[in-house]
Design an enzyme around this catalytic site. Structure first.
Site, PDB file in Angstrom:
ATOM      1  N   HIS A 117      29.418  84.539  12.611  1.00 30.04           N
ATOM      2  CA  HIS A 117      29.049  84.650  14.027  1.00 30.04           C
ATOM      3  C   HIS A 117      28.850  83.290  14.686  1.00 30.04           C
ATOM      4  O   HIS A 117      28.842  83.192  15.911  1.00 30.04           O
ATOM      5  CB  HIS A 117      27.801  85.530  14.195  1.00 30.04           C
ATOM      6  CG  HIS A 117      26.513  84.876  13.784  1.00 30.04           C
ATOM      7  ND1 HIS A 117      25.873  85.154  12.593  1.00 30.04           N
ATOM      8  CD2 HIS A 117      25.721  83.980  14.419  1.00 30.04           C
ATOM      9  CE1 HIS A 117      24.757  84.468  12.517  1.00 30.04           C
ATOM     10  NE2 HIS A 117      24.653  83.734  13.615  1.00 30.04           N
ATOM     11  N   ASP A 148      29.518  88.376   7.208  1.00 31.54           N
ATOM     12  CA  ASP A 148      29.108  87.328   8.151  1.00 31.54           C
ATOM     13  C   ASP A 148      29.198  85.938   7.531  1.00 31.54           C
ATOM     14  O   ASP A 148      28.322  85.097   7.729  1.00 31.54           O
ATOM     15  CB  ASP A 148      27.697  87.585   8.681  1.00 31.54           C
ATOM     16  CG  ASP A 148      27.382  86.728   9.921  1.00 31.54           C
ATOM     17  OD1 ASP A 148      28.344  86.334  10.619  1.00 31.54           O
ATOM     18  OD2 ASP A 148      26.201  86.448  10.187  1.00 31.54           O
ATOM     19  N   ASN A 221      19.330  77.640  12.989  1.00 28.15           N
ATOM     20  CA  ASN A 221      19.470  77.450  11.549  1.00 28.15           C
ATOM     21  C   ASN A 221      20.516  78.370  10.938  1.00 28.15           C
ATOM     22  O   ASN A 221      20.765  78.320   9.738  1.00 28.15           O
ATOM     23  CB  ASN A 221      18.130  77.725  10.843  1.00 28.15           C
ATOM     24  CG  ASN A 221      17.155  76.571  11.004  1.00 28.15           C
ATOM     25  OD1 ASN A 221      17.425  75.619  11.718  1.00 28.15           O
ATOM     26  ND2 ASN A 221      16.022  76.668  10.354  1.00 28.15           N
ATOM     27  N   SER A 222      21.104  79.277  11.726  1.00 25.39           N
ATOM     28  CA  SER A 222      22.121  80.189  11.200  1.00 25.39           C
ATOM     29  C   SER A 222      23.245  79.398  10.546  1.00 25.39           C
ATOM     30  O   SER A 222      23.786  78.466  11.140  1.00 25.39           O
ATOM     31  CB  SER A 222      22.699  81.052  12.328  1.00 25.39           C
ATOM     32  OG  SER A 222      21.806  82.062  12.697  1.00 25.39           O
TER      33      SER A 222
END
Length: 472
Positions: A117, A148, A221-222
């Site tokens: 994402h 993901d 932080n993803s």
């Protein structure tokens, strides 16, 4: 008199209930941190190398405006007179959408793993290394929306990179660090513990087997790293559970064993291929516990035509309890286990059928790419408050029901009735009762008569979603 008192004392003593609790020894010593003026406690050595391998990722996506240039309104003299010469400048223009995230370098020649994402739909991906003003343009190597995860690559050499540690070795209570490079302001490190393992059913990804941690994971932080106290990569930070968007101590990371397998497949092949069994499954509900003798596993509630499941002889209501000897505790676990296996892999399933345990061997196929209305009053069903009708072609056309779907349609559910309590809805399609396939009201009534007075498992299709209802 003395004998009387002794007997009374014995009688009282015999009625006293004594309960002993387990107790630890008393504390005899407390140790404080070393109060030396020249010493502090620090995790610096644990993360000093790991943080150098976490990068900032910024993406650019061009969003096209609707084409209104030749719309008659913009050449209308009335509107031009009213709004003036600037009227034409009000036409929406293309714009560039920007977003930020993090990534983890996993090889010295520039392969980077991040969340799908973070980079999905981007026209341009820029990577900034820690402590560097230089930006690299990255290309997408492969991505997997179901987990993901994505792999991108930059043209660089001798980069610091993170080594994988096995997420299979983790235990609740282990100290961990969440490292990100958000917002382009440098590394961000938060510390916590592992709160839970093998978390699923969160609704974030198709394949979920998360590490839960209380180390702060925030949107920037993803795609960043979750590391252990050695600095080994144990997961990729992916999400937080929060209504406000802030961290409330519940963060999730994709475990390193899943990351490693998917990253390797994307780098070598550009795609990830998963094994395919061809069943729809559900957990054992409260109503089904007695039927399956309180065993754990995944209940088969639908079998696809010409699938490995059908060819091997699997049946609806089979409870799968093991795959290749590995215990299966839930539907999510079965989905994850099968999803980690490659097509053409041979597997042995242990299952419970009609209270008998048996094994079935089969070869997995290749997984396919993803994929209240009132009706006329019908006949009584044998369940209080439930009325059904045969599912004819007119009803299928009227309500957009697929031609190949067979069963009886629930035409009426009386409020507050037994049918209402069981969870039936008007428009539900009942497709099977125990081992009886249902195609019309006659077959429905025959099956109900066959199991009269007994607990009955019924398969229900509600707008394409299949689940079970247990009628007692």
């Amino acid at each position: 008199m003395k004998i009387k008192h002794l007997l009374l004392g014995a009688l009282v003593a015999s009625n006293v209930f004594a309960f002993e609790v387990g107790e630890l020894p008393s504390i005899t010593n407390r140790e404080a941190p070393d109060a030396s003026q020249t010493k502090v406690y620090s995790f610096y050595n644990s993360i000093k190398e790991a943080k150098n391998a976490v990068v900032n990722i910024s993406t650019q996506k061009k969003v096209k405006a609707p084409n209104l240039q030749n719309h008659p309104i913009f050449s209308d003299p009335f509107f031009r007179q009213f709004f003036g010469d600037s009227f034409g400048s009000m036409i929406p223009k293309d714009r560039v959408e920007r977003s930020l995230g993090s990534g983890v370098v996993i090889s010295k020649d520039g392969y980077i793993v991040t969340n799908n994402h973070v980079i999905d739909g981007a026209d341009k991906i820029l990577v900034a290394l820690p402590d560097s003003n230089k930006e690299y343009e990255a290309k997408v190597i492969g991505k997997d929306a179901k987990s993901d995860l994505a792999i991108i690559k930059i043209n660089a050499k001798d980069l610091p990179f993170l080594k994988f540690a096995s997420s299979n070795d983790l235990q609740v209570g282990d100290v961990v660090f969440a490292i990100g490079n958000p917002f382009g302001v440098g590394e961000s490190v938060t510390q916590g513990i592992i709160s839970a393992l093998n978390k699923s059913g969160i609704g974030i990804n198709d394949y979920e087997n998360f590490i839960q941690t209380d180390a702060s994971i925030n949107p920037g932080n993803s795609g960043g790293a979750l590391v252990d106290s050695r600095g080994g990569l144990i997961g990729i930070n992916t999400a937080i559970l929060s209504r406000t968007g802030g961290n409330h101590g519940i963060g999730f990371a994709i475990p390193s064993e899943m990351v490693k397998k998917i990253a390797k497949a994307l780098i070598e092949d550009g795609v990830i291929e998963r094994g395919y069994l061809g069943v729809s499954i559900q957990d054992i509900s409260e109503d089904l516990k007695d039927v399956y003798k309180n065993q754990k596993g995944a209940v088969i509630i639908s079998i696809e035509k010409d699938s490995p499941a059908q060819k091997s002889g699997l049946q609806i209501w089979d409870l799968i309890t093991k795959v290749n000897g590995i215990a299966v505790k839930s539907a999510a676990e079965l989905k994850n286990i099968i999803g980690t296996l490659n097509p053409n892999t041979k597997v042995t399933l242990t299952l419970l059928r009609d209270k008998d345990e048996r094994t079935i061997s089969l070869t997995l196929a290749k997984a396919k790419d993803t994929e209240t209305t009132e009706v006329s009053e019908g006949a009584k069903s044998g369940i209080s408050g439930l009325e059904i009708s045969s599912l004819n072609q007119n009803l299928k056309n009227q309500f957009g029901i697929p031609d190949n779907l067979e069963g009886v349609i629930v035409s009426k559910v009386q409020q507050g009735s037994r049918a209402d309590e069981l969870g039936f809805h008007t428009g539900d399609i009942i497709t099977q009762i125990e081992s009886y396939r249902i195609t019309n009201t006659k077959e429905f009534n025959q099956a109900m008569q066959r199991y009269k007075g007994q607990t009955k498992r019924m398969l229900v299709n509600r707008r394409g979603r299949i689940f079970s209802i247990v009628a007692k």
